[in-house]
Design an enzyme around this catalytic site. Sequence first.
Site, mmCIF file in Angstrom:
data_model
loop_
_atom_site.group_PDB
_atom_site.id
_atom_site.type_symbol
_atom_site.label_atom_id
_atom_site.label_comp_id
_atom_site.label_asym_id
_atom_site.label_seq_id
_atom_site.Cartn_x
_atom_site.Cartn_y
_atom_site.Cartn_z
ATOM 1 N N HIS A 1 -6.569 -7.103 -0.228
ATOM 2 C CA HIS A 1 -6.625 -5.911 -0.362
ATOM 3 C C HIS A 1 -5.722 -5.385 -1.855
ATOM 4 C CE1 HIS A 1 -7.125 -6.383 3.913
ATOM 5 N NE2 HIS A 1 -8.131 -5.426 3.823
ATOM 6 N N HIS B 1 0.856 -1.222 0.015
ATOM 7 C CA HIS B 1 -0.026 -0.022 0.173
ATOM 8 C C HIS B 1 0.966 1.272 -0.012
ATOM 9 C CE1 HIS B 1 -3.661 -2.369 0.564
ATOM 10 N NE2 HIS B 1 -3.244 -2.804 1.609
#
Length: 307
Positions: free
Chosen positions: A162, A123
């Site tokens: 994710h 991320h």
Amino acid sequence: MQTLILHHDDCRHHETPRRHPESPQRIVPVLKALEDIRGTEKLPAPLATAEQVGRVHDVDFWASLSAADTSQGAIFLDADTVLGNGSLDAALRASGAACFALDQIYAGKARNAFCAVRPPGHHAESATAQGFCLINHVAVAARHAQHQHGAVRVAVLDFDVHHGNGSQAVFETSPDVMYISSHQIPLYPGTGYPDEVGCGNVLNLPLAPGSGGEKFRQTWSHLGLPALHSFDPDLVLVSAGFDAHASDPLGQIELEESDFDWITREICAFADERCDGRVVSVLEGGYSLDSLAASARSHVEALTAEA
């Protein structure tokens, strides 16, 4: 040749608040689960260098993290991402593990590698820490492979539940890197839709909650793996998140250990055929300790399997 397992105890010293899902305890059952797998060699992860990190992350961003005063306690960089006394060394060990694994593989000293590290990285964007992530380890590794080992094309495959918005952001203007991600939508971080294609080098494979292993395998078989073959990379990097497991509290794709075994064997079969077996896998998510350990074991056992 053996499969390397890279780790360093510094990865346990990135402290997060009580009940935070990305806790130091995550790594303990993973290491225990990997102890007796034949065909592996365990080595300590070095610290990534400023030069390696700087190929991905902005100088000002890294300087701000390095200068942060954590002497009075951890600092929240966003609602989920924590910086404490041991955090930067942990993150540097994680990126250093991936780069050192590449050095060993290109030197002919290992077949492939798994980096049992934390905090995760996919991320993190070039100038932003987020989603538990401080440094983008697979991005640092990809640029290291290109700069240090002459890799022309690098594939980054991501099966964390994710979407790796940081990896996509780093690579979306780089035609020499292909980013392929399966992930749950809707879910954090709210990116990863099929129309996000970068410069033609990004393939997002969103999965609905409850998709299960059959849908996961079909998606990779019909879309992800053919795209990998077409790109024909010199190297495969894997963002190995195990939070798509049915027992994980942060996702609902409902995979089992056998699904991680399957995708790993497919990746290794491709790599053995097309890029001399070069695969470096880096641990990303996974927040149910039992399923994380079991999934990581299945993944590493598949890495060690003979072609």
